[in-house]
Structures are given as structure tokens and as C-alpha cells.
Scaffold this motif. Structure first.
Motif, PDB file in Angstrom:
ATOM      1  N   ALA A 292     -19.190   3.132   4.954  1.00 51.82           N
ATOM      2  CA  ALA A 292     -17.910   2.481   5.251  1.00 51.82           C
ATOM      3  C   ALA A 292     -16.788   3.507   5.178  1.00 51.82           C
ATOM      4  CB  ALA A 292     -17.645   1.352   4.255  1.00 51.82           C
ATOM      5  N   PRO A 293     -15.686   3.285   5.918  1.00 57.47           N
ATOM      6  CA  PRO A 293     -14.565   4.234   5.871  1.00 57.47           C
ATOM      7  C   PRO A 293     -14.033   4.408   4.449  1.00 57.47           C
ATOM      8  CG  PRO A 293     -14.317   2.736   7.715  1.00 57.47           C
ATOM      9  CD  PRO A 293     -15.454   2.207   6.902  1.00 57.47           C
ATOM     10  N   SER A 294     -13.680   5.633   4.129  1.00 58.16           N
ATOM     11  CA  SER A 294     -13.143   5.980   2.816  1.00 58.16           C
ATOM     12  C   SER A 294     -11.615   6.071   2.895  1.00 58.16           C
ATOM     13  CB  SER A 294     -13.701   7.335   2.369  1.00 58.16           C
ATOM     14  OG  SER A 294     -13.194   8.362   3.211  1.00 58.16           O
ATOM     15  N   PRO A 295     -10.940   6.157   1.745  1.00 55.28           N
ATOM     16  CA  PRO A 295      -9.478   6.353   1.775  1.00 55.28           C
ATOM     17  C   PRO A 295      -9.063   7.622   2.512  1.00 55.28           C
ATOM     18  CG  PRO A 295     -10.195   5.693  -0.417  1.00 55.28           C
ATOM     19  CD  PRO A 295     -11.442   5.969   0.378  1.00 55.28           C
ATOM     20  N   PHE A 296      -9.934   8.608   2.560  1.00 50.06           N
ATOM     21  CA  PHE A 296      -9.584   9.887   3.183  1.00 50.06           C
ATOM     22  C   PHE A 296      -9.471   9.762   4.696  1.00 50.06           C
ATOM     23  CE2 PHE A 296     -12.566  10.533  -0.429  1.00 50.06           C
ATOM     24  CZ  PHE A 296     -11.600  10.789  -1.382  1.00 50.06           C
ATOM     25  N   GLU A 297     -10.172   8.811   5.264  1.00 50.48           N
ATOM     26  CA  GLU A 297     -10.065   8.578   6.698  1.00 50.48           C
ATOM     27  C   GLU A 297      -8.812   7.790   7.051  1.00 50.48           C
ATOM     28  OE1 GLU A 297     -14.257   7.188   7.824  1.00 50.48           O
ATOM     29  OE2 GLU A 297     -14.355   7.916   5.758  1.00 50.48           O
ATOM     30  N   ARG A 298      -8.307   7.042   6.102  1.00 50.46           N
ATOM     31  CA  ARG A 298      -7.093   6.251   6.334  1.00 50.46           C
ATOM     32  C   ARG A 298      -5.828   7.080   6.146  1.00 50.46           C
ATOM     33  NH1 ARG A 298     -10.374   2.557   3.203  1.00 50.46           N
ATOM     34  NH2 ARG A 298     -11.211   0.914   4.550  1.00 50.46           N
ATOM     35  N   HIS A 299      -5.977   8.243   5.548  1.00 51.47           N
ATOM     36  CA  HIS A 299      -4.828   9.114   5.282  1.00 51.47           C
ATOM     37  C   HIS A 299      -5.195  10.534   5.737  1.00 51.47           C
ATOM     38  CE1 HIS A 299      -2.906   5.944   2.856  1.00 51.47           C
ATOM     39  NE2 HIS A 299      -4.117   5.696   2.422  1.00 51.47           N
ATOM     40  N   ARG A 300      -5.152  10.743   7.025  1.00 51.52           N
ATOM     41  CA  ARG A 300      -5.606  12.023   7.588  1.00 51.52           C
ATOM     42  C   ARG A 300      -4.751  13.192   7.112  1.00 51.52           C
ATOM     43  NH1 ARG A 300     -10.759  11.876   9.435  1.00 51.52           N
ATOM     44  NH2 ARG A 300     -11.100   9.940  10.583  1.00 51.52           N
ATOM     45  N   MET A 301      -3.444  12.965   7.000  1.00 55.20           N
ATOM     46  CA  MET A 301      -2.577  14.070   6.620  1.00 55.20           C
ATOM     47  C   MET A 301      -1.319  13.525   5.954  1.00 55.20           C
ATOM     48  SD  MET A 301      -1.717  17.422   8.849  1.00 55.20           S
ATOM     49  CE  MET A 301      -1.064  16.510  10.249  1.00 55.20           C
ATOM     50  N   LEU A 302      -1.065  13.953   4.733  1.00 54.36           N
ATOM     51  CA  LEU A 302       0.138  13.535   4.030  1.00 54.36           C
ATOM     52  C   LEU A 302       1.350  14.240   4.635  1.00 54.36           C
ATOM     53  CD1 LEU A 302      -0.885  13.524   0.255  1.00 54.36           C
ATOM     54  CD2 LEU A 302      -0.331  11.546   1.675  1.00 54.36           C
ATOM     55  N   ASP A 303       2.303  13.449   5.087  1.00 57.77           N
ATOM     56  CA  ASP A 303       3.546  13.983   5.649  1.00 57.77           C
ATOM     57  C   ASP A 303       4.704  13.231   5.000  1.00 57.77           C
ATOM     58  OD1 ASP A 303       5.387  15.354   7.169  1.00 57.77           O
ATOM     59  OD2 ASP A 303       5.042  14.175   8.993  1.00 57.77           O
ATOM     60  N   PRO A 304       4.943  13.462   3.712  1.00 53.68           N
ATOM     61  CA  PRO A 304       5.921  12.652   2.991  1.00 53.68           C
ATOM     62  C   PRO A 304       7.351  12.953   3.415  1.00 53.68           C
ATOM     63  CG  PRO A 304       5.172  14.444   1.607  1.00 53.68           C
ATOM     64  CD  PRO A 304       4.320  14.479   2.847  1.00 53.68           C
ATOM     65  N   ARG A 305       8.189  11.941   3.286  1.00 52.38           N
ATOM     66  CA  ARG A 305       9.600  12.108   3.587  1.00 52.38           C
ATOM     67  C   ARG A 305      10.244  12.964   2.490  1.00 52.38           C
ATOM     68  NH1 ARG A 305      13.041   8.935   6.544  1.00 52.38           N
ATOM     69  NH2 ARG A 305      11.464   7.279   6.630  1.00 52.38           N
ATOM     70  N   PRO A 306      10.952  14.036   2.838  1.00 55.78           N
ATOM     71  CA  PRO A 306      11.600  14.852   1.808  1.00 55.78           C
ATOM     72  C   PRO A 306      12.749  14.106   1.150  1.00 55.78           C
ATOM     73  CG  PRO A 306      12.297  15.573   3.985  1.00 55.78           C
ATOM     74  CD  PRO A 306      11.222  14.548   4.206  1.00 55.78           C
ATOM     75  N   SER A 307      13.148  14.566  -0.002  1.00 53.04           N
ATOM     76  CA  SER A 307      14.277  13.974  -0.716  1.00 53.04           C
ATOM     77  C   SER A 307      15.585  14.471  -0.110  1.00 53.04           C
ATOM     78  CB  SER A 307      14.219  14.344  -2.200  1.00 53.04           C
ATOM     79  OG  SER A 307      15.438  14.054  -2.841  1.00 53.04           O
ATOM     80  N   ALA A 308      16.330  13.579   0.508  1.00 51.60           N
ATOM     81  CA  ALA A 308      17.617  13.959   1.090  1.00 51.60           C
ATOM     82  C   ALA A 308      18.566  14.460   0.011  1.00 51.60           C
ATOM     83  CB  ALA A 308      18.223  12.764   1.829  1.00 51.60           C
ATOM     84  N   HIS A 309      18.482  13.879  -1.168  1.00 46.96           N
ATOM     85  CA  HIS A 309      19.341  14.289  -2.278  1.00 46.96           C
ATOM     86  C   HIS A 309      19.049  15.728  -2.682  1.00 46.96           C
ATOM     87  CE1 HIS A 309      21.705  14.049  -5.931  1.00 46.96           C
ATOM     88  NE2 HIS A 309      20.634  14.288  -6.675  1.00 46.96           N
ATOM     89  N   ASP A 310      17.768  16.058  -2.843  1.00 41.49           N
ATOM     90  CA  ASP A 310      17.408  17.419  -3.239  1.00 41.49           C
ATOM     91  C   ASP A 310      17.765  18.432  -2.157  1.00 41.49           C
ATOM     92  OD1 ASP A 310      16.499  16.529  -5.654  1.00 41.49           O
ATOM     93  OD2 ASP A 310      14.362  16.739  -5.202  1.00 41.49           O
ATOM     94  N   LEU A 311      17.579  18.056  -0.900  1.00 42.98           N
ATOM     95  CA  LEU A 311      17.917  18.973   0.193  1.00 42.98           C
ATOM     96  C   LEU A 311      19.422  19.200   0.276  1.00 42.98           C
ATOM     97  CD1 LEU A 311      15.472  17.763   2.981  1.00 42.98           C
ATOM     98  CD2 LEU A 311      15.288  19.822   1.576  1.00 42.98           C
TER      99      LEU A 311
END
Length: 441
Positions: A322-341
């Protein structure tokens, strides 16, 4: 995806057999694949997304010995030695340049901490030295800030994250390694008490050895094997400026600002702080990470939100068909922190006024795999012969990637290791060892 990334095409076929299967195509996985292939070992590397697609292409690009936990110093020094000749060795550009690195100290207290580190690090024959007063601004072109001093390491360097992991993957392939992308490993097979294969979304591959180099996904994979790996992920936010000839040559870090010159003439800039989302693993590993959170220099901000509920829905166990969590999340592309930037940009312009006319061209976020003591796990696993872990690099993985790949390859092939691997053993999290961090992030 906002980061630049040199593409690596997948092999068309999944082999039926390999000596070693590597899970994960970040800098650690591809470096391990290269050094194993260089030794003539049959290697298959499986990556659920793209080679270098997560933190390996999103980091600052520093390759430093300066400020390291002294337990990690020999590995950092070996890595820097490898970086200097790596492009020639693999026949591809990694972007490495020996630029020097600085830790800026705004006050006497911070300077004293750097001096204390340097006194201990002298045992490793480091080139680091203390700069005071005006010498700091003389070393950093365009600097306008006033500093009590700085820790300066002239023979440290930087490389290009979007180039290095792909270059190593191509080199490993030229040495005979198989590189298969968009191919998640769901589980491992065990026969007679030891590794006998991996099960991927595209089929089974027989092998006697598996290296887990899954970055932030490693703890979840270990859970499915009933192995406890205390590891959390933290968000780092980064921006890239347009090219300019008015910035400093050495890479520099100070309170609220880090920057380094890129090969394209722009600068990679960050505030230097990180955000830890509160997720179910935050509670599972709370006791492990509490000493780190108490450190005044940790720079970690806790954040609640939807990540808790998203990760609460991750399956901890799944069947091989059965599909694993790794197939559901091919690549992490998180939103950066606008505050930190925003804070990073303000600090950049305040301390280097020439950047007021240099625009930001891109921003991105990346997830760092962190351990409680800020040291990686590079180790076999007692009780599961043939299974090795190389993860938890805590923001240092790119800089020590070549040395870590070599060390992992040597451990796997039972060769004399280039450095003592004892500080990186997996068993330290369960044998009563002191797993508190001993140096800055």
C-alpha cells in the motif's frame, strides 16, 4: 519550487539486486553512493522525489570547521579536505570556494564564548583566530556595523547546494551506481534476522545492506521498524539577492543575519533563526530535546498550527503493498517565514548599506533534520544486521556531506573509518549517554 536545482534524470529500470540500497537522495545519500561506487560496490539509490530537492538544495552552502562541536571537528576537517578537491575528483562543478567564514560578536560576552571555543579547538590545529574592533570591518567589505570582534576562519569555504548533490549523483552513476527517482522505499525485508531486501513502490530489490539517509523522514521510517530515533524538523527561511560586487567575500554570521556570496554573484541571506512546529513528535521526544530548547543560543521558536494535525494523520505503520507517507509527500517545499525574511533583509541593509539597492530575487524555506545533541547518527543498528542510519545532521549536513558519505561508506564496508564514529552511534539515545549539545548551532 523557488530554489534552483540541477536536474538528475532517473534510471529507467529498477534493478533486481544490489549490494547496498540507499534510501534518500540528499547530499548524504548521494555522497555515500559515490564513495561506495568508487570502491566497486553495487549501489542502488532510491529517492522519493528529486535528487537534492529538500534541504540539500535549500541550505546556506557553508562548508565550515569554525564553531563546530569538537566531537564533530574531525569529520568537519575531513569534509573540508574533500571539498577542496571534490570537483576535480568527480569531474563536475560543486561550486566550492575557499572564502573564509566569520562569526560576528556584538558584545564582549559573545566574544568571550567564541574565545573559549577557540581555546579548546586549538587541539585540532584550526586556522581560526579572533579579530577585534576595526579588523572586523576591514575583513568584511562594505560592513557598517560596530562589532566587539569576530571569530574568523580563513580556510573555511562555501559551495553551491543546487549543484553539489546532483553533481555527486551523476558521478556515482558514472561509477556504476543506479539512481532511481520518484521511487519511495516503503519498507525493508528481513530474512533469518538480517536485511534481505527493500520494497519500493515500483517493486522489490534484493540486497544485504540498507542505508537510511532520509533526512527529516528518517524518524518516521524508523518508527515503522519499531526503532526509536529522536529527531525533529525545523524550518529555516532563506532569500537570494541579485548579483552585486559590493558585498563581502567571506561568509558571515551574526545576530539576526547570515550571508554568503554565491557563484552567480548574488548572496544567500538568512536571519539565522529557525521555527519548530509543534507536532506529535514534539511530545514523543520532548524530554530528549528539552536541554536544547533551554540553550540561550538555540534560536528556536516554537509554533502551533495545522502541521500538528497534518502529521497526526501520518500513518506510523503501513503494509508493503500500500502507498506509504513518503509517496504522499514527494518533496517538502515549506512556506518560508515572512517575518524572519523581513528581519533578515532589514539587518542586511543596516549592516551592509550597499544592499539597499540590491533586490531580492527569490525566497524559500527548508526543513532541517535535528537531533537533541546536534550531532548526526552515522551508525549500524544493533539487532538489525545490515541496516545503517546516516541522518540527523542538524543543519550541518551540506558542509560535512562529503566526509559523512565517506564515513558511512567505510562503516558499511567494514573498513577503517577516516574518523572515530563513536560520537555518532545510534545507541547513544538509549544507553544513558549525555545527549546535550555542546556547541552553538
Amino acid at each position: 519550487m523557488p530554489v534552483l536545482l540541477d536536474p538528475v534524470a532517473s534510471d529507467s529500470d529498477l534493478p533486481k539486486r544490489a549490494d547496498v540500497a540507499i534510501i534518500g537522495g540528499g547530499i548524504i545519500g548521494v555522497a555515500t553512493a559515490y564513495f561506495l561506487a568508487e570502491k566497486g560496490v553495487s549501489v542502488l539509490l532510491c529517492e522519493k522525489g528529486e535528487i537534492g530537492g529538500e534541504q540539500s538544495s535549500r541550505n546556506w552552502g557553508w562548508c565550515r570547521t569554525m564553531g563546530r562541536d569538537l566531537r564533530e571537528m574531525p569529520l568537519a576537517q575531513e569534509s573540508l579536505r574533500l571539498w577542496r578537491g571534490l570537483s576535480a575528483r568527480i569531474g563536475a562543478e560543486t561550486g566550492f570556494k575557499e572564502t573564509g567564514t566569520l562569526y560576528l560578536c556584538p558584545d564582549a560576552k559573545t566574544l568571550a564564548k567564541r574565545e573559549a571555543w577557540l581555546a579548546e579547538a586549538q587541539a585540532y590545529n584550526v586556522s581560526s583566530r579572533i579579530l577585534r574592533g576595526a579588523r572586523v570591518n576591514e575583513t568584511l567589505a562594505g560592513a557598517a556595523g560596530q562589532w566587539a570582534g569576530a571569530l574568523f576562519t580563513p580556510d573555511d569555504g562555501v559551495a553551491e547546494p543546487h549543484m553539489a548533490a546532483p553533481a555527486l549523483a551523476h558521478a556515482a552513476r558514472r561509477r556504476g551506481a543506479s539512481i532511481v527517482t520518484h521511487c519511495a522505499v516503503r519498507s525493508i525485508d528481513v530474512s533469518a534476522g538480517r536485511i534481505s531486501g527493500i520494497v519500493t513502490e515500483n517493486g522489490r530489490v534484493a540486497c544485504s545492506t540498507v542505508v537510511l539517509a532520509g533526512g527529516v523522514w528518517s524518524s518516521l521510517f524508523c518508527k515503522s521498524l519499531n526503532l526509536r530515533l529522536p529527531q525533529l524538523k525545523v524550518l529555516a527561511s532563506v532569500l537570494r539577492t541579485a548579483a552585486t560586487d559590493k558585498g563581502p567575500g567571506p561568509a558571515a554570521w551574526g545576530p539576526g543575519l547570515s550571508l554568503r556570496r554565491r557563484l552567480d554573484g548574488g548572496y544567500t541571506v538568512s536571519h539565522g533563526s529557525v521555527i519548530a512546529d509543534i507536532v506529535p513528535d514534539s511530545f514523543r521526544y520532548f524530554r530528549d530535546f528539552l536541554p536544547l530548547l533551554k540553550m540561550e543560543w538555540s534560536g528556536i521558536a516554537l509554533r502551533g498550527g495545522k502541521s500538528f494535525f497534518e502529521e497526526a494523520n501520518y500513518a506510523r505503520y503501513w503494509t508493503k503493498d500500500a502507498p506509504s507517507p513518503f509517496e504522499r509527500h514527494r518533496m517538502l517545499d515549506p512556506r518560508p517565514s515572512a517575518h524572519d525574511l523581513k528581519r533578515a533583509r532589514q539587518n542586511l541593509e543596516a549592516n551592509f548599506p550597499a544592499f539597499k539597492t540590491v533586490p531580492t530575487q527569490a525566497t524559500w524555506g527548508g526543513m532541517i533534520d535535528a537531533t537533541p545533541d546536534i550531532l548526526p547518527v552515522i551508525s549500524g543498528v544493533t539487532g538489525l544486521p545490515g541496516f545503517y542510519i546516516s541522518t540527523g545532521y542538524s543543519g550541518h549536513g551540506f558542509g560535512i556531506g562529503p566526509g559523512a558519505g565517506l564515513l558511512t561508506a567505510q562503516i558499511v564496508t567494514n573498513e577503517k573509518p577516516v574518523v572515530d564514529p563513536e560520537p555518532f552511534r545510534f545507541s547513544r539515545f538509549g544507553d544513558g549517554s549525555d545527549v546535550r549539545p555542546r556547541a552553538g548551532l
